[in-house]
Write a protein that holds these residues in place. Sequence first.
Motif, PDB file in Angstrom:
ATOM      1  N   GLY A   6       1.469  -0.992   8.110  1.00  0.00           N
ATOM      2  CA  GLY A   6       1.500  -0.716   6.675  1.00  0.00           C
ATOM      3  C   GLY A   6       0.213  -1.126   5.980  1.00  0.00           C
ATOM      4  N   GLY A   7      -0.791  -1.513   6.752  1.00  0.00           N
ATOM      5  CA  GLY A   7      -2.081  -1.911   6.169  1.00  0.00           C
ATOM      6  C   GLY A   7      -3.010  -0.712   6.029  1.00  0.00           C
ATOM      7  N   CYS A   8      -4.075  -0.939   5.303  1.00  0.00           N
ATOM      8  CA  CYS A   8      -5.051   0.126   5.054  1.00  0.00           C
ATOM      9  C   CYS A   8      -6.296  -0.126   5.895  1.00  0.00           C
ATOM     10  CB  CYS A   8      -5.411   0.134   3.569  1.00  0.00           C
ATOM     11  SG  CYS A   8      -6.730   1.289   3.158  1.00  0.00           S
ATOM     12  N   VAL A   9      -6.641   0.860   6.724  1.00  0.00           N
ATOM     13  CA  VAL A   9      -7.794   0.735   7.628  1.00  0.00           C
ATOM     14  C   VAL A   9      -9.105   0.664   6.844  1.00  0.00           C
ATOM     15  CG1 VAL A   9      -9.071   1.958   9.452  1.00  0.00           C
ATOM     16  CG2 VAL A   9      -6.574   1.943   9.487  1.00  0.00           C
ATOM     17  N   ILE A  10      -9.133   1.298   5.672  1.00  0.00           N
ATOM     18  CA  ILE A  10     -10.386   1.359   4.903  1.00  0.00           C
ATOM     19  C   ILE A  10     -10.271   0.571   3.595  1.00  0.00           C
ATOM     20  CG2 ILE A  10     -11.159   3.549   5.895  1.00  0.00           C
ATOM     21  CD1 ILE A  10     -10.139   4.866   3.208  1.00  0.00           C
ATOM     22  N   TYR A  11      -9.469  -0.483   3.617  1.00  0.00           N
ATOM     23  CA  TYR A  11      -9.131  -1.202   2.378  1.00  0.00           C
ATOM     24  C   TYR A  11     -10.354  -1.540   1.526  1.00  0.00           C
ATOM     25  CZ  TYR A  11      -6.798  -4.265  -0.876  1.00  0.00           C
ATOM     26  OH  TYR A  11      -6.320  -4.823  -2.034  1.00  0.00           O
ATOM     27  N   ARG A  12     -11.383  -2.082   2.147  1.00  0.00           N
ATOM     28  CA  ARG A  12     -12.568  -2.494   1.372  1.00  0.00           C
ATOM     29  C   ARG A  12     -13.285  -1.312   0.748  1.00  0.00           C
ATOM     30  NH1 ARG A  12     -15.273  -7.529   2.885  1.00  0.00           N
ATOM     31  NH2 ARG A  12     -17.202  -6.397   2.668  1.00  0.00           N
ATOM     32  N   ASN A  13     -13.130  -0.150   1.329  1.00  0.00           N
ATOM     33  CA  ASN A  13     -13.822   1.046   0.841  1.00  0.00           C
ATOM     34  C   ASN A  13     -12.854   2.102   0.332  1.00  0.00           C
ATOM     35  OD1 ASN A  13     -15.320  -0.016   3.554  1.00  0.00           O
ATOM     36  ND2 ASN A  13     -16.742   0.414   1.897  1.00  0.00           N
ATOM     37  N   ARG A  14     -11.648   1.673  -0.037  1.00  0.00           N
ATOM     38  CA  ARG A  14     -10.648   2.664  -0.451  1.00  0.00           C
ATOM     39  C   ARG A  14     -11.075   3.338  -1.752  1.00  0.00           C
ATOM     40  NH1 ARG A  14      -9.483  -2.146  -2.328  1.00  0.00           N
ATOM     41  NH2 ARG A  14      -7.918  -2.590  -3.920  1.00  0.00           N
ATOM     42  N   PRO A  15     -10.616   4.592  -1.937  1.00  0.00           N
ATOM     43  CA  PRO A  15     -11.017   5.340  -3.128  1.00  0.00           C
ATOM     44  C   PRO A  15     -10.516   4.691  -4.426  1.00  0.00           C
ATOM     45  CG  PRO A  15     -10.053   6.804  -1.481  1.00  0.00           C
ATOM     46  CD  PRO A  15      -9.815   5.404  -1.013  1.00  0.00           C
ATOM     47  N   VAL A  16     -11.157   5.040  -5.527  1.00  0.00           N
ATOM     48  CA  VAL A  16     -10.788   4.493  -6.842  1.00  0.00           C
ATOM     49  C   VAL A  16      -9.307   4.736  -7.145  1.00  0.00           C
ATOM     50  CG1 VAL A  16     -11.149   4.783  -9.339  1.00  0.00           C
ATOM     51  CG2 VAL A  16     -13.100   4.619  -7.818  1.00  0.00           C
ATOM     52  N   GLN A  17      -8.811   5.878  -6.744  1.00  0.00           N
ATOM     53  CA  GLN A  17      -7.392   6.180  -6.977  1.00  0.00           C
ATOM     54  C   GLN A  17      -6.486   5.075  -6.421  1.00  0.00           C
ATOM     55  OE1 GLN A  17      -6.169   9.937  -5.404  1.00  0.00           O
ATOM     56  NE2 GLN A  17      -4.005   9.524  -5.654  1.00  0.00           N
ATOM     57  N   CYS A  18      -6.835   4.576  -5.238  1.00  0.00           N
ATOM     58  CA  CYS A  18      -6.023   3.530  -4.600  1.00  0.00           C
ATOM     59  C   CYS A  18      -6.258   2.181  -5.285  1.00  0.00           C
ATOM     60  CB  CYS A  18      -6.375   3.433  -3.122  1.00  0.00           C
ATOM     61  SG  CYS A  18      -6.376   5.034  -2.287  1.00  0.00           S
ATOM     62  N   LYS A  19      -7.513   1.949  -5.672  1.00  0.00           N
ATOM     63  CA  LYS A  19      -7.841   0.665  -6.307  1.00  0.00           C
ATOM     64  C   LYS A  19      -7.183   0.515  -7.671  1.00  0.00           C
ATOM     65  CE  LYS A  19     -12.435   0.010  -4.316  1.00  0.00           C
ATOM     66  NZ  LYS A  19     -13.802   0.498  -4.477  1.00  0.00           N
ATOM     67  N   THR A  20      -6.945   1.628  -8.366  1.00  0.00           N
ATOM     68  CA  THR A  20      -6.464   1.534  -9.745  1.00  0.00           C
ATOM     69  C   THR A  20      -4.940   1.624  -9.854  1.00  0.00           C
ATOM     70  OG1 THR A  20      -6.889   3.889 -10.030  1.00  0.00           O
ATOM     71  CG2 THR A  20      -8.586   2.382 -10.819  1.00  0.00           C
ATOM     72  N   TRP A  21      -4.243   1.862  -8.737  1.00  0.00           N
ATOM     73  CA  TRP A  21      -2.780   1.815  -8.783  1.00  0.00           C
ATOM     74  C   TRP A  21      -2.334   0.408  -9.181  1.00  0.00           C
ATOM     75  CZ3 TRP A  21       1.200   5.013  -8.806  1.00  0.00           C
ATOM     76  CH2 TRP A  21       2.478   4.463  -8.604  1.00  0.00           C
TER      77      TRP A  21
END
Length: 139
Positions: free
Chosen positions: A82-97
């Motif tokens: 359930g983790g994100c492989v690209i967490y540090r570089n995730r898109p703004v859409q994911c960061k702003t949820w």
Amino acid sequence: MGTMAHPPWYEQGLRFQCQGCGDCCRGPGGYVWVNAAEAREIAEALAMDANDFGGKFLRRTPTGLALVDSGSGDCPFLDDSGGCVIYRNRPVQCKTWPWWRENLTSPEAWEVAARRCPGMGRGERHSLFVIENRSSNEF
Ligand code: SF4
């Protein structure tokens, strides 16, 4: 933000603390939008050639570039735990949820979204300032 003659309904802030369930990254029907700069950043983080990355992970839609889904509708970067492989570089859409405008239009809209996100309404209270700042940073 400007002067606020009518403070928004979340004037006192809102609680949110991600529970790490990964549900926002699962299921069909969603789009994870990425712009060209984000795509380059993710490709770099994965040490992939930009063209290879585009061919494998991006799809073109009438309204822009999005990540492909993994077949079941899940995000292709969701790992088995359930983790994100690209967490540090995730898109703004994911960061702003969950501070998306559509979730902030009314308490009802927030409640509806919270049915699918157990982190909404829990944990740390985020101030109006933080919320407005994040939501204005939207994709
Ligand atoms: S659905 Fe909510 S609690 Fe679950 S991973 Fe996504 S943001 Fe976190």
